[in-house]
Enzyme design. Structure first.
Site, PDB file in Angstrom:
ATOM      1  N   HIS A  81      -0.150  -8.795   1.369  1.00 41.80           N
ATOM      2  CA  HIS A  81      -1.329  -9.004   2.205  1.00 41.80           C
ATOM      3  C   HIS A  81      -1.884 -10.422   2.119  1.00 41.80           C
ATOM      4  O   HIS A  81      -2.744 -10.803   2.907  1.00 41.80           O
ATOM      5  CB  HIS A  81      -2.433  -8.020   1.810  1.00 41.80           C
ATOM      6  CG  HIS A  81      -2.038  -6.592   1.950  1.00 41.80           C
ATOM      7  ND1 HIS A  81      -1.618  -5.824   0.885  1.00 41.80           N
ATOM      8  CD2 HIS A  81      -1.982  -5.779   3.034  1.00 41.80           C
ATOM      9  CE1 HIS A  81      -1.327  -4.613   1.308  1.00 41.80           C
ATOM     10  NE2 HIS A  81      -1.524  -4.559   2.602  1.00 41.80           N
ATOM     11  N   GLU A 110      -5.779  -7.904   3.524  1.00 44.08           N
ATOM     12  CA  GLU A 110      -5.193  -8.868   4.460  1.00 44.08           C
ATOM     13  C   GLU A 110      -6.278  -9.632   5.195  1.00 44.08           C
ATOM     14  O   GLU A 110      -6.206 -10.857   5.352  1.00 44.08           O
ATOM     15  CB  GLU A 110      -4.286  -8.160   5.477  1.00 44.08           C
ATOM     16  CG  GLU A 110      -3.665  -9.137   6.470  1.00 44.08           C
ATOM     17  CD  GLU A 110      -2.901  -8.471   7.603  1.00 44.08           C
ATOM     18  OE1 GLU A 110      -2.938  -9.001   8.732  1.00 44.08           O
ATOM     19  OE2 GLU A 110      -2.250  -7.431   7.355  1.00 44.08           O
ATOM     20  N   HIS A 135       0.830  -1.197   0.000  1.00 41.15           N
ATOM     21  CA  HIS A 135       0.000   0.000   0.000  1.00 41.15           C
ATOM     22  C   HIS A 135       0.873   1.258   0.000  1.00 41.15           C
ATOM     23  O   HIS A 135       0.965   1.984   0.990  1.00 41.15           O
ATOM     24  CB  HIS A 135      -0.967  -0.013   1.187  1.00 41.15           C
ATOM     25  CG  HIS A 135      -2.181  -0.852   0.935  1.00 41.15           C
ATOM     26  ND1 HIS A 135      -2.986  -1.361   1.929  1.00 41.15           N
ATOM     27  CD2 HIS A 135      -2.736  -1.272  -0.231  1.00 41.15           C
ATOM     28  CE1 HIS A 135      -3.974  -2.053   1.396  1.00 41.15           C
ATOM     29  NE2 HIS A 135      -3.842  -2.011   0.090  1.00 41.15           N
ATOM     30  N   SER A 190      -2.937   2.876   3.175  1.00 36.64           N
ATOM     31  CA  SER A 190      -2.210   1.971   4.067  1.00 36.64           C
ATOM     32  C   SER A 190      -2.825   1.996   5.461  1.00 36.64           C
ATOM     33  O   SER A 190      -2.844   3.030   6.130  1.00 36.64           O
ATOM     34  CB  SER A 190      -0.730   2.391   4.149  1.00 36.64           C
ATOM     35  OG  SER A 190      -0.098   1.791   5.251  1.00 36.64           O
ATOM     36  N   SER A 195       5.172   0.407   4.796  1.00 42.46           N
ATOM     37  CA  SER A 195       5.330   0.285   3.345  1.00 42.46           C
ATOM     38  C   SER A 195       6.099   1.465   2.752  1.00 42.46           C
ATOM     39  O   SER A 195       6.040   1.699   1.545  1.00 42.46           O
ATOM     40  CB  SER A 195       3.959   0.169   2.674  1.00 42.46           C
ATOM     41  OG  SER A 195       3.313  -1.025   3.048  1.00 42.46           O
ATOM     42  N   ASN A 200      -1.749   0.563   8.235  1.00 48.01           N
ATOM     43  CA  ASN A 200      -0.819   0.787   9.345  1.00 48.01           C
ATOM     44  C   ASN A 200      -0.355   2.233   9.395  1.00 48.01           C
ATOM     45  O   ASN A 200      -0.133   2.783  10.468  1.00 48.01           O
ATOM     46  CB  ASN A 200       0.364  -0.191   9.278  1.00 48.01           C
ATOM     47  CG  ASN A 200       1.386   0.156   8.225  1.00 48.01           C
ATOM     48  OD1 ASN A 200       2.274   0.978   8.451  1.00 48.01           O
ATOM     49  ND2 ASN A 200       1.283  -0.457   7.053  1.00 48.01           N
ATOM     50  N   THR A 231      -2.515  -8.046  11.276  1.00 49.68           N
ATOM     51  CA  THR A 231      -1.162  -7.767  11.777  1.00 49.68           C
ATOM     52  C   THR A 231      -0.927  -6.316  12.136  1.00 49.68           C
ATOM     53  O   THR A 231      -0.050  -6.015  12.954  1.00 49.68           O
ATOM     54  CB  THR A 231      -0.105  -8.195  10.745  1.00 49.68           C
ATOM     55  OG1 THR A 231      -0.335  -7.511   9.515  1.00 49.68           O
ATOM     56  CG2 THR A 231      -0.130  -9.700  10.515  1.00 49.68           C
ATOM     57  N   CYS A 233       1.854  -7.879  14.282  1.00 52.06           N
ATOM     58  CA  CYS A 233       3.266  -7.925  13.915  1.00 52.06           C
ATOM     59  C   CYS A 233       4.083  -7.073  14.884  1.00 52.06           C
ATOM     60  O   CYS A 233       3.693  -5.953  15.228  1.00 52.06           O
ATOM     61  CB  CYS A 233       3.429  -7.414  12.485  1.00 52.06           C
ATOM     62  SG  CYS A 233       5.136  -7.265  11.959  1.00 52.06           S
TER      63      CYS A 233
END
Length: 279
Positions: free
Chosen positions: A74, A126, A42, A217, A261, A219, A161, A189
């Site tokens: 993902h 994901e 992403h 994205s 990313s 995250n 994650t 993660c």
């Protein structure tokens, strides 16, 4: 000029770097077309760069024997990979190993007769891939989402994650109040946790925070939310051109972080531009 500090944990994680290394190797060696099933990561700028290198994004498995299909970080549902092999494609699995761990955990819980819940955002690639590895599993984004789910007596939990641990903890706490048995596999993660904690600490001592990464994205968006809570002057950007000099007026300390990313080169470009604007 303000002091500019990059968070101790920021930018491309192991899974992303591994995927980028894989796809560059494939692009250099493949004799036929190379595709990624959906964006590899992403990060629109990285994806555009890959396209310039001849790696195109497809949304469905192509029907081109002899071409190469790279499975994105993902992950995908098992049926997609099966179709790719059936069509004679060379399949390169760039799924993040930590995402693979979630797939295995969900499969194991289902084999052990747990109702599988995925703490994460329904519709995110994901999460959709995780659900595909445990047919019948349900995604819940938060505690409120549990109200729409009929729960069994034995519930197994895995988590996207990139989710915040606070979200996982809240969902698990509510489940324990509702069902007799809850089995939790914390699949957040470590890189995600490290980035979130480092961003939170840096934002708490910064006048301005800049968060770098794709707006698509999950995250990176979560990093921006965390930073905004500690530093109201937080800005989420993708490229240096989005930076504005006015953002840094009167600032003594500027913090910079980036999603998992975001390659180091992008972070360096943003830091250089901040120096120019605040000089």
């Amino acid at each position: 000029m303000p002091t500019i500090t990059v968070a101790g944990h920021a930018g491309a994680c192991y899974g992303v770097q591994r995927a980028l290394d894989l796809v560059h190797k494939v692009a250099a060696e493949a004799t036929g077309p190379v595709h990624t099933l959906g964006p590899l990561i992403h990060n629109p700028q990285v994806v555009a760069g890959l396209e310039r290198a001849g790696v195109t994004v497809v949304e469905d498995v192509p029907d081109q024997a002899g071409s190469t299909l790279v499975l994105r970080t993902h992950g995908v549902v098992p049926e997609v990979e099966e179709v790719a092999h059936e069509r004679g494609l060379a399949v390169v699995d760039a799924t993040c190993p930590y995402v693979k761990r979630v797939h295995h955990a969900a499969e194991r819980l289902q084999r052990d007769d747990y109702q599988v819940l995925v703490v994460g955002e329904a519709g995110h690639p994901e999460v959709e891939a995780i659900l595909g590895h445990a047919p019948g599993a349900v995604a819940v984004a938060n505690v409120a989402a549990l109200d729409g789910v009929t729960l069994s007596k034995r519930v197994g939990v895995v988590v996207q994650t990139t989710q915040a641990k606070a979200t996982l903890d809240a969902v698990v706490s509510e489940l324990m109040a509702r069902v007799p048995e809850v089995c939790v596999v914390n699949t957040i993660c470590e890189a995600t946790s490290e980035r979130q904690q480092a961003a939170r600490e840096l934002a708490g001592r910064s006048d301005v925070m800049v968060v770098i990464g794709g707006r698509n994205s999950a995250n990176t968006t979560r990093l921006a939310e965390i930073c905004s809570a500690a530093c109201p002057r937080t800005h989420h950007i993708e490229v240096p051109a989005e930076l504005e000099a006015a953002w840094f007026a009167g600032a003594r300390d500027v913090g910079v972080t980036a999603g998992a990313s975001t390659p180091t080169a992008q972070i360096d470009e943003v830091v250089s531009r901040i120096r120019e604007l605040s000089a």
